[in-house]
Structure formats: structure tokens, C-alpha cells
Motif scaffolding. Structure first.
Motif, PDB file in Angstrom:
ATOM      1  N   ALA A  17       0.837  -1.204   0.000  1.00 19.61           N
ATOM      2  CA  ALA A  17       0.000   0.000   0.000  1.00 19.61           C
ATOM      3  C   ALA A  17       0.873   1.255   0.000  1.00 19.61           C
ATOM      4  O   ALA A  17       0.572   2.228  -0.716  1.00 19.61           O
ATOM      5  CB  ALA A  17      -0.933  -0.003   1.203  1.00 19.61           C
ATOM      6  N   GLU A  18       1.947   1.236   0.765  1.00 23.57           N
ATOM      7  CA  GLU A  18       2.870   2.370   0.782  1.00 23.57           C
ATOM      8  C   GLU A  18       3.472   2.587  -0.604  1.00 23.57           C
ATOM      9  O   GLU A  18       3.555   3.717  -1.085  1.00 23.57           O
ATOM     10  CB  GLU A  18       3.993   2.145   1.795  1.00 23.57           C
ATOM     11  N   ILE A  20       2.236   1.737  -3.509  1.00 19.14           N
ATOM     12  CA  ILE A  20       1.199   2.230  -4.426  1.00 19.14           C
ATOM     13  C   ILE A  20       0.987   3.727  -4.237  1.00 19.14           C
ATOM     14  O   ILE A  20       0.938   4.487  -5.209  1.00 19.14           O
ATOM     15  CB  ILE A  20      -0.113   1.446  -4.232  1.00 19.14           C
ATOM     16  N   TRP A  21       0.867   4.170  -2.974  1.00 16.80           N
ATOM     17  CA  TRP A  21       0.635   5.590  -2.716  1.00 16.80           C
ATOM     18  C   TRP A  21       1.817   6.447  -3.147  1.00 16.80           C
ATOM     19  O   TRP A  21       1.639   7.526  -3.731  1.00 16.80           O
ATOM     20  CB  TRP A  21       0.317   5.836  -1.234  1.00 16.80           C
ATOM     21  N   LEU A  22       3.025   5.985  -2.874  1.00 19.47           N
ATOM     22  CA  LEU A  22       4.199   6.761  -3.272  1.00 19.47           C
ATOM     23  C   LEU A  22       4.286   6.898  -4.795  1.00 19.47           C
ATOM     24  O   LEU A  22       4.587   7.974  -5.313  1.00 19.47           O
ATOM     25  CB  LEU A  22       5.469   6.125  -2.713  1.00 19.47           C
ATOM     26  N   TYR A  24       1.731   6.732  -6.825  1.00 22.34           N
ATOM     27  CA  TYR A  24       0.612   7.599  -7.211  1.00 22.34           C
ATOM     28  C   TYR A  24       0.997   9.072  -7.074  1.00 22.34           C
ATOM     29  O   TYR A  24       0.789   9.868  -7.995  1.00 22.34           O
ATOM     30  CB  TYR A  24      -0.617   7.296  -6.339  1.00 22.34           C
ATOM     31  N   TYR A  25       1.543   9.455  -5.919  1.00 22.44           N
ATOM     32  CA  TYR A  25       1.915  10.852  -5.711  1.00 22.44           C
ATOM     33  C   TYR A  25       3.035  11.276  -6.659  1.00 22.44           C
ATOM     34  O   TYR A  25       3.039  12.398  -7.164  1.00 22.44           O
ATOM     35  CB  TYR A  25       2.328  11.100  -4.257  1.00 22.44           C
ATOM     36  N   TYR A  28       1.384  11.838  -9.929  1.00 23.28           N
ATOM     37  CA  TYR A  28       0.540  13.030  -9.826  1.00 23.28           C
ATOM     38  C   TYR A  28       1.377  14.304  -9.963  1.00 23.28           C
ATOM     39  O   TYR A  28       1.022  15.208 -10.717  1.00 23.28           O
ATOM     40  CB  TYR A  28      -0.207  13.023  -8.487  1.00 23.28           C
TER      41      TYR A  28
END
Length: 56
Positions: A17-18, A20-22, A24-25, A28
Motif C-alpha cells: 500500500a505504501e 502504491i501511494w508513493l 501515485y503521488y 501526480y
């Protein structure tokens, strides 16, 4: 990702999950023009090669 073999299933889920979020940002920020492609690629490498956090 060899580190994930030593983690429990819950720890692996947190780690993924970490990641994926990293990513994503990172994408972005690149998409909004805040960072360059070179910076995005550098961060991608750092994200992919990082060790699990203290939570894992």
C-alpha cells in the motif's frame, strides 16, 4: 522486494500500500508539471529500492 519474504501477510499489505501511494503521488506531481521527468524517474527508483517502513 526480497524483504517481503520475511514479513507477515499484514506487513506485506502495508508495504505494498505504501508503494502504491508513493507511486501515485510521484505520477501526480509529474502530471501536474511540479516535477520533471528526470525527477520522477529518480523518485521511482528510490521508491522501488526502499526498505519497508518501521510499521512492517
Amino acid at each position: 522486494m526480497a524483504e517481503t519474504n520475511k514479513m507477515s501477510m499484514a506487513q506485506q499489505k502495508i508495504y505494498i500500500a505504501e508503494q502504491i501511494w508513493l507511486h501515485y503521488y510521484n505520477d501526480y506531481l509529474f502530471g501536474k508539471g511540479i516535477i520533471t521527468e528526470q525527477e520522477r524517474n529518480k523518485l521511482k527508483f528510490k521508491i522501488d529500492s526502499r526498505k519497508p517502513s518501521a510499521y512492517c
